[in-house]
Scaffold this motif. Structure first.
Motif, PDB file in Angstrom:
ATOM      1  N   ASN A 178       0.839  -1.196   0.000  1.00  0.00           N
ATOM      2  CA  ASN A 178       0.000   0.000   0.000  1.00  0.00           C
ATOM      3  C   ASN A 178       0.878   1.251   0.000  1.00  0.00           C
ATOM      4  O   ASN A 178       2.106   1.148   0.035  1.00  0.00           O
ATOM      5  N   TYR A 194      -7.590  -4.489   3.691  1.00  0.00           N
ATOM      6  CA  TYR A 194      -7.005  -4.219   5.017  1.00  0.00           C
ATOM      7  C   TYR A 194      -7.957  -4.689   6.109  1.00  0.00           C
ATOM      8  O   TYR A 194      -7.552  -5.396   7.057  1.00  0.00           O
ATOM      9  N   ASN A 207      -0.117  -2.293   6.455  1.00  0.00           N
ATOM     10  CA  ASN A 207       0.334  -1.878   5.132  1.00  0.00           C
ATOM     11  C   ASN A 207       1.856  -1.877   5.046  1.00  0.00           C
ATOM     12  O   ASN A 207       2.536  -1.515   6.013  1.00  0.00           O
TER      13      ASN A 207
END
Lengths: 333, 333
Positions: A178, A194, A207
């Motif tokens: 990410n 997520y 992330n």
């Protein structure tokens, strides 16, 4: 155990493939079933003095090339060495299939001929890549361009099972590729994935930004196939760039060549660390049977490692584990 | 010409920023307007013996930090050095704004305070990155997570104008970050953007895969902000990784340290090539006025280069060119 190998896939087939098969028979006590033109393969084996003990050849009509459209494996070239190998696996004539051929064709062919576990439309390409202190598995490396959040959760489960079973990493850290550390960062897909990963039974470390990927931020890096392929190929490209740059520094003059000699042990250690073929190839994760994509430029050693990896994949029964996580993944999501 | 500088943004502000401002005044004959706490900045200038000739200070209430939410630049910290600088630019108190502060806040603040050219919702972050034989501009480096195809076309136009005007690259080659060479590869966004770029007046060289990015496949690399940020940060991470690896090789023992001395010229040449601050910072492209994001860890030299870049940006009237391509872009698309 019997491993099926694509006798004609990759830049160095059949020569290096045959030698890799011989090494695998010798080292791991497996049988090998090679697909390809019998006459040709036997002639090469004879010429290269590769004994064919423990190796059987299954007739196939030539190779699918890198220029062929992936769907050709099911159509115009449905009797190529790759298609014949996949069908042999589907029919139970071997326990796993290894090929260094056209990646797209392997995805298309294995999806159709072997089939995916429930919930996946295509297998995920799962290369194993080096980082500063070890390696990590990237899923998906490019098979599923458009993904749903649930697919990314499943990529996480599959990667964690592989890293734990095959590479003995206890409780693997799963990260999501990410563009920021915070939960709300990234595309809608990344945000939804997520949430699923966070609420799963996985050891989700959140992330992972591009900058942290080479530094071992996680053991399993989850991404949609578009992002994953960019990561995979950019890491390969930067690795090549790095190698060329270092080489360029050393070949300037006599003095720098002397310096290269001094640094040889360090350079070789580094080279070995960056050599992804040490871990074998990239499994196609999510199929009902084990399929390993060896690197296109695999040499005998790389083919041997891919067979070792296939053997471990079968022995550890990775696929039963993956199928076992399905309900868990669904209820957690 | 007068360049506004954020006196408190970045890891090395205000010390290195002040020295960078002094160097810029001396080298480029510009005036500098620095935003920040007057007393504090004057004290640092005195302590570091940085003369303030040609430098004026505009009072602001402290810095926005990296931990602040980007929107704070418009809310709780609307009188921080970055916000004051952006407003000074909007009011015409200077010709361009340079800051090494929080990137997200610069995007949010400049979008609101300066505004974008028609057709863009946010500016594109446009870092300049090294490749084997030069450099390329990446747009978008992370400001626009979700993009429409038309935005990618505009990124191509803006990048081409910058590379031609500022870095004197004739007819810059524009590439699209994608996962295969063929036109039909990638996400729907990538396919649609490909069609627009192909039919535009740009010198479009097609899809660029991750592996080819470090090898100078194009002068302008177009991507949505999610993909672009992954590319940007992964290249930074791989560069760091590379630097650490090379350093590790040399610091093993006396012999390897000797080898390092021999290789010093090559190493320094390489370091300079990889030093993106040579090109200045990352412009925020698509704004109605020039805003340059200097790297967070900018030293005096990097700040000076960012000012040089801002001066060129103003002199070459890049923004008028960008506005001029709008109808062309629309009709071509």
């Amino acid at each position: 155990m019997r491993i099926i190998m694509d006798g004609l896939g990759g830049d160095n087939a059949p020569d290096e493939m045959l030698e890799g098969a011989r090494l695998a028979v010798k080292e791991y006590g497996v049988e090998i079933l090679i697909t390809g033109e019998k006459e040709k393969l036997r002639a090469v084996a004879y010429e290269k003095s590769v004994p064919l003990d423990g190796i059987e050849i299954l007739e196939a009509d030539g190779a699918l090339t890198m220029d062929d459209a992936p769907t050709e494996v099911l159509r115009g070239k449905k009797n190529c060495s790759m298609a014949v190998g996949l069908r042999a696996l589907a029919e139970g004539r071997g326990d796993a299939f290894v090929s260094a051929g056209n990646t797209g064709a392997m995805v298309v062919g294995s999806r159709s001929i072997i089939g995916c576990v429930d919930g996946l439309r295509r297998p995920a390409l799962a290369p194993i890549l080096p980082h500063t202190t070890g390696c990590f598995m990237l899923l998906d490396g490019g098979a599923n361009v458009e993904c749903r959040p649930e697919m990314l959760l499943q990529f996480g489960h599959m990667g964690a099972i592989y890293m734990e079973k095959i590479l003995s990493i206890q409780s693997p850290r799963v990260g999501l590729a990410n563009i920021g550390a915070e939960e709300h960062k990234g595309t809608q897909l990344a945000q939804d994935a997520y949430a699923l990963l966070k609420n799963s039974s996985l050891r989700f470390v959140g992330n992972v930004e591009g900058r942290d990927i080479p530094f071992g931020a996680c053991d399993v890096l989850v991404a949609d196939g578009f992002t994953g392929n960019i990561i995979l190929k950019l890491m390969e490209g930067m690795g090549l760039f790095m190698g060329q740059t270092i080489k360029g520094m050393f070949t300037r003059n006599m003095l720098t060549m002397g310096a290269a000699l001094v640094l040889k042990p360090a350079l070789e250690g580094f080279k070995k660390k960056m050599d992804y073929t040490e871990y074998g190839g990239a499994p196609l994760m999510g199929l009902k049977k084990p399929v390993i994509k060896a690197h296109g430029s695999s040499n005998a050693h790389a083919f041997q490692n891919a067979v070792r990896q296939a053997v471990a994949f079968v022995k550890e029964d990775v696929i039963a584990e993956i199928e076992g996580t399905r309900p868990q993944a669904s209820s957690a999501g």
